[in-house]
Scaffold this active site. Sequence first.
Site, mmCIF file in Angstrom:
data_model
loop_
_atom_site.group_PDB
_atom_site.id
_atom_site.type_symbol
_atom_site.label_atom_id
_atom_site.label_comp_id
_atom_site.label_asym_id
_atom_site.label_seq_id
_atom_site.Cartn_x
_atom_site.Cartn_y
_atom_site.Cartn_z
ATOM 1 N N PRO A 116 24.565 -8.361 16.403
ATOM 2 C CA PRO A 116 23.511 -8.960 15.857
ATOM 3 C C PRO A 116 22.419 -8.127 14.977
ATOM 4 C CG PRO A 116 22.815 -9.980 18.190
ATOM 5 C CD PRO A 116 24.195 -8.464 18.215
ATOM 6 N N GLU A 117 23.307 -8.541 12.983
ATOM 7 C CA GLU A 117 21.906 -7.453 12.432
ATOM 8 C C GLU A 117 20.807 -8.595 11.697
ATOM 9 O OE1 GLU A 117 24.942 -4.917 10.175
ATOM 10 O OE2 GLU A 117 26.193 -3.959 11.829
ATOM 11 N N HIS A 122 23.872 -14.248 32.464
ATOM 12 C CA HIS A 122 23.125 -13.173 31.992
ATOM 13 C C HIS A 122 22.139 -13.983 31.530
ATOM 14 C CE1 HIS A 122 26.209 -11.292 33.211
ATOM 15 N NE2 HIS A 122 27.214 -11.807 33.063
ATOM 16 N N ARG A 151 25.146 -7.766 27.897
ATOM 17 C CA ARG A 151 25.287 -5.896 28.387
ATOM 18 C C ARG A 151 23.660 -6.145 28.560
ATOM 19 N NH1 ARG A 151 29.348 -4.786 23.960
ATOM 20 N NH2 ARG A 151 29.448 -6.907 24.358
#
Length: 273
Positions: free
Chosen positions: A2-3, A93, A113
Site C-alpha cells: 500500500p502506497e 492474521h 507479515r
Amino acid sequence: MPELPEVETIRRDLEPRLVGARVGKIWTSGKPLRLARPLDVRALRRACEGRRIVALGRRAKYLLLTMEGGARAVIHLGMSGRLSLATGARLPHTHVVWRLEDRPEELRFVDPRRFGNVTALAPGGRLPELELLGEEPFTMPVERLHELLRGTKRALKLALLDQSIIAGLGNIYVCEALFHAGIHPGLPGAKLSAARAALLKDAIVLVLDQALSNRGTTLRDYVDGGGQVGGNQLSLAVYGRDGEACRRCRKGRIRRVTTQARGTFFCPSCQTR
DNA sequence: ACAGGATCCTGGGGGC
DNA sequence: TGCCCCCAGGATCCTG
C-alpha cells in the site's frame, strides 16, 4: 504494497461508513507488530473505547482514525496490511479489531507479515514519524521538490522513497513516475534541472491520479476497504515488466536492477541521465 | 552525506 | 505431486 493511492482508496471507502460509529471493545491478537514500536493495547483502549469516530484521515501512507475529543489511532499498513469493515469469521492474521456499538460490522486490521503498525495517540499527542514527513505530493510546490532533490547526491530513485523529502510514494509509483518523466532512476538528485523537476512533479501527480481512479495496484496483498482488488496493475508501464518492450519508445527492453535491496524498473533507452 | 547490508515476517513461486 | 529454499519489500538501524 500500500502506497498513497491504496491508502487513500481505503480511506475513502471506510470514512463514510465509520464516522458517527461508537467504538466498543477492542480485541488484539497479542502478536508483536513491527515498524517503530510494539502495540500498546492499554493506550489504544484508552484512546478509542466508548468514543465516537469523527474522521478517518490520511497523511502519507498513514491512516488516522480520529475520535471525538481528539485521541487518534495511527495505522500504517506496512507491506501486507489490510483495514476493512467486516462481519463473520475473522481472517487469519487479524491483529486488531475495533468492535462498533449497535453495528454488526467491526473494523479489522489484518496483516500477515506484520510489517504494519497501530499506534494510539492521546489528544494533542505527537508521533515522531509523522512529524518528520515531507509534503504531500499533490500539494507540494514543484520549486520545493526541486530544492530538496537538488540538496542530495543520492539517486532520484532513493531520494523519492525518502518520506522526509516527499511523503507517500513507494517503490511502484517512484519507478512509474521516473518512467513517465523520462528520467533515469540513477540520476543524482543534485543533477536534476528545474525543467526536469517540473516533468517529474507532473509525472508523480499523473501516476498517483491514475492509480486513484483505478482504485490502487494489487500485485499480491492489497485490497480496498471492501475487500476488493484494485485495477491499476494493468496500467503499470515498467514495474514488474522487466524483459518486456518499452511501451513508449518500443526500442528498449525494461530492465530490473536492485538498489537498496529493492527492485528498480526502467527503460534504459528512453529514461536518460 | 551516502552506500550498502541486515532486520523484521509470511505466502507464494521456482527448482528439483 | 510435494517439499525446500528463497525472495519481495517499508522503515529503521548499523557499519564502512
